[in-house]
Design a protein around this motif. Structure first.
Motif: not given
Length: 203
Positions: A25-36
């Motif tokens: 639920f946090s903001l990914p680092p700049a340039g990153h995405r979350g993958h589940g």
């Protein structure tokens, strides 16, 4: 924008989330995405007579007409420069794939979700932290018809519960969590559901 859509809505209550859910639920680092990725124990609707409606919504990437068990799935969360969070969920049914797309934003301190590939359905969501997990409950709803935004009756109620499978554990790359989304309607009861476990990483 400072923080994810969830952080901006929850404010200090974000710290009440279980540590193993905080990365999701946090903001990914700049340039990153979350993958589940994981498996849904069940996904779809038991209402066979409503399949023409589900098929139309599948074309809009909102819901789908299939009902399956043990359905592999992936989710990709992407923050945007204007502070929204887009998500693409893919359901791997035998022989074909279904996609659900949405984009979340903060409107007047509340979380609003625009569903479908064109964002035609907008749902206001109430957030709450319960025993370290996050609950979302649907409130007001709108249709977007071109440039026109029309308030519609909330004929379907949505409840989402996101919980940690190892409560209190540290946020580690392979921490598993569980999502349970239920859609109900008056007189009909549960009309659509998907629930399962997955692993989430920021890449």
């Amino acid at each position: 924008m400072t923080g994810s859509v969830y952080q901006r809505v929850l404010g200090p209550r974000f710290a009440e989330l279980d540590p193993s859910l905080a990365a999701y639920f946090s903001l990914p680092p700049a340039g990153h995405r979350g993958h589940g990725s994981g498996v849904y124990a069940v996904a779809g609707s038991r209402l066979r007579w409503a399949r023409p409606l589900w098929a139309f919504l599948a074309w809009r990437q909102v819901l789908f007409p299939e009902l399956g068990r043990g359905v592999p799935f992936t989710v990709v969360n992407t923050p945007t420069a204007d502070g929204r969070l887009t998500a693409v969920r893919s359901f791997a049914f035998p022989g074909h794939e279904r996609v659900m797309a949405d984009a979340m934003s903060v409107v007047d301190g509340r979380l609003h979700d625009r569903l479908g590939r064109r964002g035609g359905l907008e749902v206001e969501l109430l957030l709450d932290v319960v025993d370290g997990g996050l609950h979302m409950t649907s409130l007001r709803q709108w249709l977007h018809l071109g440039a026109v935004r029309v308030r519609i009756p909330s004929v379907v109620h949505v409840l989402l519960a996101e919980t940690a499978l190892a409560p209190g554990a540290s946020a580690v790359p392979d921490a598993r969590q569980r999502v349970d989304v239920r859609m109900t309607a008056p007189l009909l009861g549960e009309v659509f559901r998907y629930t399962g476990d997955f692993v989430y990483r920021q890449l």
